[in-house]
Design a protein around this motif. Sequence first.
Motif, PDB file in Angstrom:
ATOM      1  N   GLY A 184       0.814  -1.211   0.000  1.00  0.00           N
ATOM      2  CA  GLY A 184       0.000   0.000   0.000  1.00  0.00           C
ATOM      3  C   GLY A 184       0.840   1.249   0.000  1.00  0.00           C
ATOM      4  N   LEU A 185       0.164   2.392   0.045  1.00  0.00           N
ATOM      5  CA  LEU A 185       0.843   3.685   0.068  1.00  0.00           C
ATOM      6  C   LEU A 185       0.670   4.379   1.418  1.00  0.00           C
ATOM      7  CD1 LEU A 185       0.026   5.053  -3.505  1.00  0.00           C
ATOM      8  CD2 LEU A 185       2.145   4.009  -2.681  1.00  0.00           C
ATOM      9  N   ALA A 186      -0.533   4.335   1.961  1.00  0.00           N
ATOM     10  CA  ALA A 186      -0.718   4.893   3.300  1.00  0.00           C
ATOM     11  C   ALA A 186       0.123   4.098   4.302  1.00  0.00           C
ATOM     12  CB  ALA A 186      -2.189   4.849   3.693  1.00  0.00           C
ATOM     13  N   ASP A 187       0.132   2.780   4.138  1.00  0.00           N
ATOM     14  CA  ASP A 187       1.010   1.878   4.877  1.00  0.00           C
ATOM     15  C   ASP A 187       1.856   1.135   3.854  1.00  0.00           C
ATOM     16  OD1 ASP A 187      -0.015   2.090   7.741  1.00  0.00           O
ATOM     17  OD2 ASP A 187      -1.843   1.603   6.654  1.00  0.00           O
ATOM     18  N   LEU A 188       3.132   0.935   4.171  1.00  0.00           N
ATOM     19  CA  LEU A 188       4.017   0.273   3.221  1.00  0.00           C
ATOM     20  C   LEU A 188       3.504  -1.118   2.880  1.00  0.00           C
ATOM     21  CD1 LEU A 188       6.615   0.300   1.582  1.00  0.00           C
ATOM     22  CD2 LEU A 188       7.833  -0.534   3.602  1.00  0.00           C
ATOM     23  N   PHE A 189       3.109  -1.890   3.888  1.00  0.00           N
ATOM     24  CA  PHE A 189       2.470  -3.171   3.642  1.00  0.00           C
ATOM     25  C   PHE A 189       1.559  -3.497   4.809  1.00  0.00           C
ATOM     26  CE2 PHE A 189       6.383  -4.396   5.856  1.00  0.00           C
ATOM     27  CZ  PHE A 189       5.916  -5.260   6.828  1.00  0.00           C
ATOM     28  N   ILE A 190       0.565  -4.344   4.535  1.00  0.00           N
ATOM     29  CA  ILE A 190      -0.406  -4.790   5.531  1.00  0.00           C
ATOM     30  C   ILE A 190      -0.423  -6.318   5.483  1.00  0.00           C
ATOM     31  CG2 ILE A 190      -2.805  -4.718   6.274  1.00  0.00           C
ATOM     32  CD1 ILE A 190      -1.557  -2.134   3.794  1.00  0.00           C
ATOM     33  N   THR A 191      -0.340  -6.947   6.621  1.00  0.00           N
ATOM     34  CA  THR A 191      -0.319  -8.401   6.663  1.00  0.00           C
ATOM     35  C   THR A 191      -1.685  -8.943   7.040  1.00  0.00           C
ATOM     36  OG1 THR A 191       0.290  -8.592   9.005  1.00  0.00           O
ATOM     37  CG2 THR A 191       2.083  -8.278   7.426  1.00  0.00           C
ATOM     38  N   SER A 192      -1.870 -10.234   6.794  1.00  0.00           N
ATOM     39  CA  SER A 192      -3.132 -10.888   7.142  1.00  0.00           C
ATOM     40  C   SER A 192      -3.317 -10.989   8.649  1.00  0.00           C
ATOM     41  CB  SER A 192      -3.175 -12.292   6.518  1.00  0.00           C
ATOM     42  OG  SER A 192      -2.014 -13.036   6.873  1.00  0.00           O
ATOM     43  N   ASP A 193      -2.253 -10.768   9.420  1.00  0.00           N
ATOM     44  CA  ASP A 193      -2.363 -10.753  10.883  1.00  0.00           C
ATOM     45  C   ASP A 193      -2.886  -9.421  11.408  1.00  0.00           C
ATOM     46  OD1 ASP A 193      -1.264 -13.283  10.853  1.00  0.00           O
ATOM     47  OD2 ASP A 193       0.781 -12.529  11.018  1.00  0.00           O
ATOM     48  N   GLY A 194      -3.086  -8.451  10.521  1.00  0.00           N
ATOM     49  CA  GLY A 194      -3.563  -7.138  10.942  1.00  0.00           C
ATOM     50  C   GLY A 194      -2.448  -6.149  11.228  1.00  0.00           C
ATOM     51  N   VAL A 195      -1.202  -6.528  10.938  1.00  0.00           N
ATOM     52  CA  VAL A 195      -0.068  -5.618  11.171  1.00  0.00           C
ATOM     53  C   VAL A 195       0.028  -4.639  10.009  1.00  0.00           C
ATOM     54  CG1 VAL A 195       2.420  -5.464  11.484  1.00  0.00           C
ATOM     55  CG2 VAL A 195       1.158  -7.366  12.500  1.00  0.00           C
ATOM     56  N   LYS A 196       0.129  -3.357  10.342  1.00  0.00           N
ATOM     57  CA  LYS A 196       0.283  -2.308   9.338  1.00  0.00           C
ATOM     58  C   LYS A 196       1.577  -1.550   9.604  1.00  0.00           C
ATOM     59  CE  LYS A 196      -4.658  -1.516   8.476  1.00  0.00           C
ATOM     60  NZ  LYS A 196      -5.739  -0.500   8.344  1.00  0.00           N
ATOM     61  N   LEU A 197       2.493  -1.610   8.638  1.00  0.00           N
ATOM     62  CA  LEU A 197       3.743  -0.875   8.753  1.00  0.00           C
ATOM     63  C   LEU A 197       3.590   0.448   8.035  1.00  0.00           C
ATOM     64  CD1 LEU A 197       6.715  -0.940   9.735  1.00  0.00           C
ATOM     65  CD2 LEU A 197       7.312  -1.723   7.437  1.00  0.00           C
ATOM     66  N   GLY A 198       3.629   1.548   8.784  1.00  0.00           N
ATOM     67  CA  GLY A 198       3.459   2.858   8.195  1.00  0.00           C
ATOM     68  C   GLY A 198       4.507   3.162   7.135  1.00  0.00           C
ATOM     69  N   ASN A 199       4.103   3.902   6.141  1.00  0.00           N
ATOM     70  CA  ASN A 199       5.012   4.282   5.060  1.00  0.00           C
ATOM     71  C   ASN A 199       5.898   5.441   5.520  1.00  0.00           C
ATOM     72  OD1 ASN A 199       6.301   4.866   2.688  1.00  0.00           O
ATOM     73  ND2 ASN A 199       4.447   5.081   1.468  1.00  0.00           N
ATOM     74  N   PRO A 200       7.220   5.259   5.593  1.00  0.00           N
ATOM     75  CA  PRO A 200       8.087   6.347   6.080  1.00  0.00           C
ATOM     76  C   PRO A 200       8.105   7.566   5.166  1.00  0.00           C
ATOM     77  CG  PRO A 200       9.223   4.221   6.122  1.00  0.00           C
ATOM     78  CD  PRO A 200       7.959   4.027   5.343  1.00  0.00           C
TER      79      PRO A 200
END
Length: 374
Positions: A184-200
Amino acid sequence: MTKRAYKERFYPTPEQAALLAQSFGCARFVWNNTLAYRTEAYQLLGESVSHSAAERRLVGLKAEFSWLKEVSSVILQQTLRDQKAAFDNFNNPKLKARYPRFKRKNGRQSIRLTKAAFRYRDGEITIAKTTAPLPIRWSRPLPSAPSSITISKDRAGRYFISCLCAFDPETLPVTSKTVGIDLGLADLFITSDGVKLGNPRHLKRYEAKLAYLQRRLAKKQKGSNNRNKQRQKVAKLHAKIVDCRRDALHKATRALVNENQVLCIESLSIIGMIKNRSLAKAISDAGWGEFVRQLEYKAAWAGRQLVRVSQWFPSSKLCHGCGHKVEKLPLSQRHWRCGSCGNPIDRDINAANNIRTAGLAGLACGATGAGTAV
């Protein structure tokens, strides 16, 4: 045994810097001269110059330009081999590579040396035409003697050496955990576990400073020392942005590979997506291509499986709970409610779960080929 490049930074002495500058210049001259000869031969005569013909022509170039003999002949031979590889990639329709371009003096410079042009002894590397070893700032010992080295200088003036070594990859312990990954762009990636890594958003962070430096560069007189100094400032800031992005991607991909046995990801056409002018800068800043590349080789080394799901799979439009598919789902709509089961759905997490399900199903069937799911 497999091969891996270990890249380290080094700080050459003035004598070594002068020899490297001469080597870069000779390699650049041979590349540009040979490329012009190949292009002219094809345009005027319709003939393709073979690699063996280019090597024979190199003998004449060294006789005509005697200063080419002042550097190691291996450097010039490897330059021709690199150009052959560039043309092979261009002629391969699957790679969609561009036609080889001329090299610039102010661009990134690099030379490659094989064992005949350097010596590795007691953790020190000495290149041909020099007596003192390169002052390399080692961050880790090499697993074996390098079979070849590549010395480069980026536009910011930093010197790097990349050593190609044989090593045994360490297979990680098997785990039962699997994950689906939605980029994604708002978040760099989103996992099926619900983890969202914000896009720096590294480029956006330094965008104002970069614009200021580039405006000052545009006002400098071409060919002046002040313009060259300003160009170095712009190049250093670009290098800082690239280093920050690469560091963040390495940490993220390493964590994903360490924790999961199977990683399912969507095979996006990034080249086609960056043609969208509204999203091109954001997609390039996110570094999706580098993210997938790192996941691929790290998973292979660690004994993990990376499964690619077709980009045409409607991962966002399918309800992960009941499989109901919505007809229209605009990009601006990040949350929606399933019309069949009534569950509230987070668009990104739902897509990651569907990617995981499709990837595991394709992996279990094994009918779509290794590492690919439709």
